[in-house]
Motif scaffolding. Structure first.
Motif, PDB file in Angstrom:
ATOM      1  N   GLY A   1      10.880 -25.204  23.729  1.00  0.00           N
ATOM      2  CA  GLY A   1       9.503 -25.635  23.479  1.00  0.00           C
ATOM      3  C   GLY A   1       9.437 -26.773  22.482  1.00  0.00           C
ATOM      4  N   ILE A   2      10.265 -26.659  21.429  1.00  0.00           N
ATOM      5  CA  ILE A   2      10.312 -27.709  20.391  1.00  0.00           C
ATOM      6  C   ILE A   2      10.688 -29.057  21.017  1.00  0.00           C
ATOM      7  N   VAL A   3      11.570 -29.032  22.017  1.00  0.00           N
ATOM      8  CA  VAL A   3      12.021 -30.275  22.644  1.00  0.00           C
ATOM      9  C   VAL A   3      10.820 -31.089  23.122  1.00  0.00           C
ATOM     10  N   PHE A   4       9.854 -30.419  23.760  1.00  0.00           N
ATOM     11  CA  PHE A   4       8.695 -31.149  24.294  1.00  0.00           C
ATOM     12  C   PHE A   4       7.889 -31.799  23.177  1.00  0.00           C
ATOM     13  N   VAL A   5       7.745 -31.070  22.067  1.00  0.00           N
ATOM     14  CA  VAL A   5       6.988 -31.621  20.941  1.00  0.00           C
ATOM     15  C   VAL A   5       7.740 -32.807  20.331  1.00  0.00           C
ATOM     16  N   LEU A   6       9.055 -32.673  20.204  1.00  0.00           N
ATOM     17  CA  LEU A   6       9.850 -33.777  19.654  1.00  0.00           C
ATOM     18  C   LEU A   6       9.817 -34.980  20.602  1.00  0.00           C
ATOM     19  N   LEU A   7       9.793 -34.723  21.912  1.00  0.00           N
ATOM     20  CA  LEU A   7       9.809 -35.822  22.884  1.00  0.00           C
ATOM     21  C   LEU A   7       8.578 -36.708  22.754  1.00  0.00           C
ATOM     22  N   ILE A   8       7.435 -36.138  22.343  1.00  0.00           N
ATOM     23  CA  ILE A   8       6.258 -36.989  22.150  1.00  0.00           C
ATOM     24  C   ILE A   8       6.182 -37.492  20.708  1.00  0.00           C
ATOM     25  N   GLY A   9       7.274 -37.296  19.960  1.00  0.00           N
ATOM     26  CA  GLY A   9       7.343 -37.842  18.608  1.00  0.00           C
ATOM     27  C   GLY A   9       6.550 -37.063  17.582  1.00  0.00           C
ATOM     28  N   GLU A  10       6.270 -35.790  17.871  1.00  0.00           N
ATOM     29  CA  GLU A  10       5.546 -34.948  16.916  1.00  0.00           C
ATOM     30  C   GLU A  10       6.492 -33.856  16.420  1.00  0.00           C
ATOM     31  N   ILE A  11       5.975 -32.957  15.601  1.00  0.00           N
ATOM     32  CA  ILE A  11       6.779 -31.845  15.108  1.00  0.00           C
ATOM     33  C   ILE A  11       5.915 -30.590  15.145  1.00  0.00           C
ATOM     34  N   ASP A  12       6.547 -29.436  15.360  1.00  0.00           N
ATOM     35  CA  ASP A  12       5.825 -28.171  15.335  1.00  0.00           C
ATOM     36  C   ASP A  12       6.523 -27.230  14.356  1.00  0.00           C
TER      37      ASP A  12
END
Lengths: 255, 409
Positions: free
Chosen positions: B80-91
């Motif tokens: 799941g984190i991968v998707f957030v990192l891919l758009i240049g954000e962080i969770d």
């Protein structure tokens, strides 16, 4: 000017746009016909970028009319502009460095099936064909990342993207600004080819030698209004410079 | 070049590339900063050799299937984190959101309560709740433009508070539901394990060769047939090896299959669908994506929703593994382990670069924790080592990014 039967592909009548106290466009008239290269020139702050963004649907106009093939249209978002077949190639190109050439060409309009699965093969084929039709031969592989392309190659991809979608009107915002001599040559040839293919091409540029090389007509903007439209064959660089800096009367005096 | 292929094949394939050309192109890409999974694979081999030399229980079938169970939860969260990192954000909230998932799944199966649902329903509800939490955070980020760092930091605190509130008086909920317990503890019979390996390899072969031949029919460059077959043989062989090792102890853990399913599903989503393409575009150049008519806000919200849902599923796995949920859930190093897994797996913190499968490789960094526990070394060694590897991974990413930028000119 003699009356022509077919209306211009794109026409603006008295378009205004203000940002607070700043009147970026004060009743601009503009037109471009199919198969011609219309240059749009003007000094910094003349309203060229604002005009483009209004047509691209990024800004909405305050008043005035936009006509497409003679019919009034309203453009309230990038999708509206795309639907009319108006494509803008921005100065900063709006390409994604982390995607390859095919992915950029089809960005936002990917070929997919009912389950939203990408159909890569037809996209790659059409990319190759489009680049070939524009005689873009310097790109080694359409699966290269855009990050690895040179400035001229990137510009070619951005222009080819505009052509890929069978657009009617293509705006090129300073396409040669950051390019070297050979690459400028490539891009100017590309611009001429677009006109020959029957598109209405608008070239926005500061570089008058580029403009005089490829344009058929020249529209001059100054301080948010248009000074005039000049046939390239009936004017010269000095007259245009006069019009850009001092406005219409001065231009007529010299031209 | 490809003398092994029958003449009509090499003649028909106009776009067939020689092995030497492919090797050269790969090497160029590698030098240009596109290192892919190479560093993490080298790291995994090094770690394996190190701990095998240190203790004879590390490189055993029992420990192998144990390792799968240990890394499963973190790996699913990392996907799941991968998707957030891919758009240049962080969770930053995924740790405690997964804790919410754990508490929710335990609460919804609690016998004697008004919400004593069957296991699968409880799992669905837990994942759904976490997806909604992710969507809510994503909406604040997308619509109001609040930085994701702050929104998810707040989310972290709120989720932690909710866990303490929900577990309140008892402080612990036991899990009796068999379906939920099975998620992390069920072991496939040996024959089922083999069938899984056969099916997986067959699907891989169909997929790879299907792509190869459809591209060849379309007259496009195809890559190399030998290399395509070689890849299928390698990954197929790897699958059979994993099943063989697991069958040597108790059998293939179901949770391993869950992890593979999640990784394959989301890899497909990221790599083969328009949604995935738009995710990469938003991460690469959000303004370009917007001008291309992509709904950037929707993509942002969906990525945070996926992050929340994966955190929820990870929480279910972690709860299932311990058969109970207590106040420690969602805390500890879980958040950092999940982010590390994604980053170590080659997903760029700057957005737009990396693959979902990286989470799987990165999850294998859990080997360090597993190994140090087996060797019996002090906890500080575990933290220092993991920290060093994380720093190395991020440094590599930064350097790679710079190299990619310079080779472009």
């Amino acid at each position: 000017m003699s009356a022509t039967p077919a209306p211009p592909t794109l026409e603006l009548r008295g378009v205004t746009k203000s940002f607070g106290q700043v009147h970026a466009l004060r009743g601009v008239d503009f037109e471009v016909r199919a198969g011609e290269v219309m240059a749009l020139v003007g000094d910094n702050g003349a309203g060229k970028s604002t005009l483009i963004k209004c047509i691209a649907g990024i800004y909405s106009i305050d008043s005035g009319q936009i006509l497409f093939d003679g019919e009034p249209v309203s453009i309230s978002g990038p999708k509206d502009a795309a639907k009319l077949g108006i494509e803008v190639v921005y100065q900063d190109l709006a390409l994604c460095d982390n995607l390859d050439v095919v992915q950029n060409m089809f960005l936002g309009r990917e070929d997919h099936d009912a389950l939203y699965r990408l159909r890569e093969a037809p996209m790659e084929q059409r990319t190759t064909e489009t680049l070939a039709s524009l005689s873009v031969t310097t790109i080694r592989s359409v699966r290269q990342l855009v990050a690895t392309l040179s400035g001229g190659q990137r510009q070619s991809v951005a222009v080819a993207r505009a052509v890929l979608w069978n657009n009617n009107v293509v705006f090129l915002d300073e396409p040669t600004a950051a390019l070297g001599v050979a690459q400028t040559r490539q891009v100017l040839d590309l611009v001429k080819r677009l006109g020959e293919q029957g598109l209405a091409v608008v070239l926005v540029s500061h570089n008058l030698s580029d403009v005089f090389e490829v344009a058929d007509r020249i529209t001059v903007l100054r301080l948010g209004s248009n000074v005039g439209v000049y046939e390239k064959s009936a004017t010269n660089e000095q007259a245009i410079v006069q019009a850009i800096t001092f406005g219409e009367q001065a231009a007529e005096a010299t031209g | 070049m490809s003398s092994a292929a029958p003449p009509e094949v090499s003649a028909a394939a106009a776009g067939e590339l020689g092995l030497a050309d492919i090797a050269r192109a790969r090497w160029e890409a590698f030098k240009g900063g596109d290192v892919g999974s190479v560093p993490v694979i080298v790291g995994i081999i090094a770690i394996t050799i190190f701990f095998t030399a240190k203790t004879n229980i590390f490189f055993t079938a029992v420990n192998f299937s144990n390792l799968i169970g240990q890394m499963a939860g973190v790996t699913v969260i990392a996907v799941g984190i991968v998707f957030v990192l891919l758009i240049g954000e962080i969770d930053l909230s995924v740790g405690y959101v997964s804790g919410i998932g754990s508490v929710a799944v335990a609460e919804f199966q609690k016998s004697g309560s008004s919400h004593d649902y069957p296991g699968l329903v409880a799992i669905g509800l837990a994942v759904g709740i976490c997806a909604v939490i992710g969507a809510a955070q994503g909406s604040i980020i997308a619509f109001l433009g609040v930085p994701s760092f702050v929104v998810t930091l707040a989310g972290l605190l709120i989720a932690q508070g909710m866990i303490i509130y929900l577990l309140g008086n008892e402080g612990v909920i036991g899990i009796q539901d068999h379906q939920i317990i099975d998620v992390a503890n069920y072991v496939l019979s040996k024959n089922t394990g083999w069938i899984v390996a056969i099916v997986f390899t067959a699907l891989l072969a169909i997929g790879s060769l299907g792509t190869y031949f459809s591209r060849r029919r379309a007259g496009l460059p195809t890559g190399n047939l030998l290399l395509t077959v070689g890849r299928v043989v390698f990954y197929g062989g790897l699958t059979f090896a994993v099943v063989a090792i697991c069958n040597h102890s108790r059998g293939v853990p179901l949770v391993g299959l869950v992890v593979v399913f999640v990784v394959v599903l989301f890899s497909y989503l990221a790599g083969r669908t328009t949604f995935g393409r738009h995710v990469y575009a938003v991460g690469g150049n959000a303004e370009a994506a917007r001008r291309a008519g992509i709904n950037v806000k929707l993509i942002r919200i969906l990525c945070f929703t996926i992050s929340g849902a994966c955190a929820g599923l990870g929480g279910v796995i972690l709860a299932s593994r311990l058969n109970s949920v207590d106040l420690t859930f969602g805390g500890g190093t879980l958040l950092l382990d999940a982010i590390s897994a994604a980053v170590i797996g080659g997903v760029s913190l700057f957005g737009g670069r990396g693959r979902v499968s990286g989470a799987l490789f990165g999850g294998l960094i859990g080997m360090i924790s597993n190994g140090t526990d087996l060797v019996g070394s002090a906890d500080w060694i575990k933290y220092v080592t993991t920290g060093t590897i994380l720093l190395a991974a991020v440094t590599l990413d930064t350097v790679a990014r710079r190299r990619q930028a310079t080779t472009g000119r």
